[in-house]
Design an enzyme around this catalytic site. Structure first.
Site, PDB file in Angstrom:
ATOM      1  N   GLN A 259       0.821  -1.212   0.000  1.00 35.13           N
ATOM      2  CA  GLN A 259       0.000   0.000   0.000  1.00 35.13           C
ATOM      3  C   GLN A 259       0.851   1.257   0.000  1.00 35.13           C
ATOM      4  OE1 GLN A 259      -3.523  -0.094  -0.376  1.00 35.13           O
ATOM      5  NE2 GLN A 259      -2.649  -2.062  -0.945  1.00 35.13           N
ATOM      6  N   HIS A 262       1.693   3.052  -3.277  1.00 41.83           N
ATOM      7  CA  HIS A 262       0.663   3.739  -4.067  1.00 41.83           C
ATOM      8  C   HIS A 262       1.023   5.206  -4.258  1.00 41.83           C
ATOM      9  CE1 HIS A 262      -2.694   1.270  -5.261  1.00 41.83           C
ATOM     10  NE2 HIS A 262      -2.670   0.634  -4.112  1.00 41.83           N
ATOM     11  N   GLU A 327      -9.226   0.908   5.341  1.00 39.65           N
ATOM     12  CA  GLU A 327      -9.700   0.452   4.032  1.00 39.65           C
ATOM     13  C   GLU A 327      -9.464  -1.058   3.890  1.00 39.65           C
ATOM     14  OE1 GLU A 327      -8.762   1.352  -0.706  1.00 39.65           O
ATOM     15  OE2 GLU A 327      -7.326   1.946   0.834  1.00 39.65           O
ATOM     16  N   HIS A 328      -8.222  -1.475   4.132  1.00 33.28           N
ATOM     17  CA  HIS A 328      -7.860  -2.894   4.090  1.00 33.28           C
ATOM     18  C   HIS A 328      -7.394  -3.319   5.479  1.00 33.28           C
ATOM     19  CE1 HIS A 328      -6.777  -1.251   0.019  1.00 33.28           C
ATOM     20  NE2 HIS A 328      -7.523  -2.282  -0.357  1.00 33.28           N
ATOM     21  N   ASP A 361      -7.048  -7.013  -4.469  1.00 31.45           N
ATOM     22  CA  ASP A 361      -6.903  -5.931  -5.445  1.00 31.45           C
ATOM     23  C   ASP A 361      -7.150  -6.406  -6.868  1.00 31.45           C
ATOM     24  OD1 ASP A 361      -6.488  -3.640  -4.052  1.00 31.45           O
ATOM     25  OD2 ASP A 361      -4.316  -3.561  -4.333  1.00 31.45           O
ATOM     26  N   HIS A 420     -53.693  16.738   3.469  1.00 31.05           N
ATOM     27  CA  HIS A 420     -53.393  15.312   3.583  1.00 31.05           C
ATOM     28  C   HIS A 420     -54.613  14.575   4.146  1.00 31.05           C
ATOM     29  CE1 HIS A 420     -49.228  16.408   2.916  1.00 31.05           C
ATOM     30  NE2 HIS A 420     -48.824  15.151   3.051  1.00 31.05           N
TER      31      HIS A 420
END
Length: 429
Positions: A259, A262, A327-328, A361, A420
């Protein structure tokens, strides 16, 4: 990487550092994006072409903005045959997983004739954004287009920025073709989001936009929400690894780097009960980072947003993980399945040392478009459910209406909404 010891060090510092990665609060970016959106909304293709020249250094025109089907076919045929087999197998896995997410319309009938139900309707047109930048993500194309196809979306368009050669990345095009995209446009950045949200003379207006991007893309998606739907406001990538004394430090280091490479804003966190694992991972990180082609990016990521947290037990490790809502989440412990019930907040959960994050992934099938920056507390992974609408269905017979009418009229009168109530009482006469 910064090191913390639970109970001794203040983890609020770590939580604050991670929160600082969120795209929220960048007034300069917000203002720049707002200007781009307005310009594209008012001027359409002309503005899109100007921004493409300005930000990407590429001349495009409304006539050259769209990629032809022939060009996509050529990109597909140019892919190495063995790699193409892998892409097609990954696509099949993704399709099979998402087929299980499909919802059906349902109806129930009561004895008095009342019919209640829910109608599932696919969205008509969806826009997918595929980033380029330092690492184009053709796998994301599969992850975003295939669930939309499974859901039954009528038309799927893709926008992706051009490279310096003026072309969309060939693997992005190949994966788009495999996934079943309908149209592809050579447009990136906030201007692509604006074009899909408002529509231009060439790029059609969509009902929903999905896909990751840089901070300008993310902020643009946030600002057009309401004009169209979006999947989520995804930020930089992140992984959190929970490890006990049985974890292999070499594996853990490799997973953290998967990661960190990235971008410099990515986050890699190790939460472990073992001092030996801490020392082993630090040593392995040094060796593995030095050997990576993107080692400089990974090193900056680890230095700024990486951390190791030493905890007394695995329950505490789970509490730290749930606070971060990664996230992971990788669980590298002797019995990872026993910890699953304790996970409250995570985008995707990887169980055991042979379930590293890259399996998800690229290949396993579950979606890798995931909530980041703590938003796993309330967001879910992208799925088929993101590409459909649910409409409530209500059907009353005269008998059922007469039974319910006094209650409905009384409730309406209590709210002071007399029209109504009259809509009910007029039918009782």
């Amino acid at each position: 990487m910064k090191q913390y010891k639970f109970g001794t060090d203040n983890l609020d510092e770590l939580y604050g550092i991670l929160a600082g990665r969120s795209p929220e609060g960048r007034r300069d970016v917000e203002e720049t994006v707002a200007g781009i959106l307005l310009n594209v909304k008012q001027r359409g293709d002309e503005a899109v072409c100007e921004y493409t020249r300005k930000f990407d250094g590429v001349d495009v025109s409304p006539q050259t903005m769209e990629i032809s089907q022939d060009e996509m076919t050529n990109a597909l045929m140019a892919v190495d045959k063995e790699l193409l087999k892998i892409i097609e197998k990954a696509a099949a896995n993704i399709r099979a997983f998402h087929e299980r997410q499909k919802e059906n319309s349902w109806f129930s009938t009561e004895s008095n004739g009342t019919i209640l139900g829910q109608k599932i309707t696919p969205l008509e047109r969806v826009g997918v954004y595929a980033p380029a930048g330092t690492a184009p993500l053709p796998s994301t194309v599969l992850m975003d287009i295939i669930p939309a196809k499974v859901a039954g979306v009528e038309e799927i368009i893709l926008c992706s920025p051009p490279g310096k050669d003026g072309k969309v990345n060939s693997l992005v095009l190949a994966c788009a073709k495999v996934a079943g995209v309908d149209r592809v446009f050579t447009v990136g950045g906030a201007q692509a989001i604006a074009a899909m949200a408002y529509g231009t003379q060439t790029i059609p207006k969509v009902d929903k936009i999905t896909g990751p991007g840089n901070i300008y893309v993310t902020v643009a998606k946030k600002q057009v929400f309401g004009v169209c739907g979006i999947d989520m406001t995804a930020g930089p990538s992140e992984v959190l690894v929970i490890a006990d004394e049985t974890a292999n430090p070499e594996y853990v280091a490799a997973d953290l780097l998967s990661q960190a490479e990235h971008d410099v804003l990515a986050s890699a966190i190790l939460v472990t009960t073992s001092e030996d694992v801490v020392q082993g991972v630090i040593k392995a990180l040094e060796a593995q980072t030095a050997a990576l082609p993107r080692g400089n990016i990974a090193a900056k990521s680890l230095d700024s947003y990486g951390a190791i947290v030493l905890v007394p037990d695995l329950d505490t490790a789970l509490s730290v993980s749930n606070r971060i809502a990664p996230e992971h989440l990788q669980i590298c412990t002797e019995d990872p399945f026993s910890m699953l019930s304790g996970v409250k907040h995570a985008g995707a959960i990887f169980l055991g040392e042979y379930s590293p994050e890259p399996v998800g992934d690229y290949f396993a099938g579950p979606n890798h478009t995931l909530p980041t920056a703590g938003t796993a507390r309330f967001f879910s992974p992208l799925g088929v459910y993101d590409f459909v609408k649910r409409s409530s269905v209500i059907g009353y017979t005269k008998k059922a209406f007469q039974e319910a009418a006094p209650c409905v009229a009384a409730f309406a009168e209590a709210e002071g909404l007399h029209a109504h109530a009259r809509s009910i009482t007029i039918r009782q006469k």
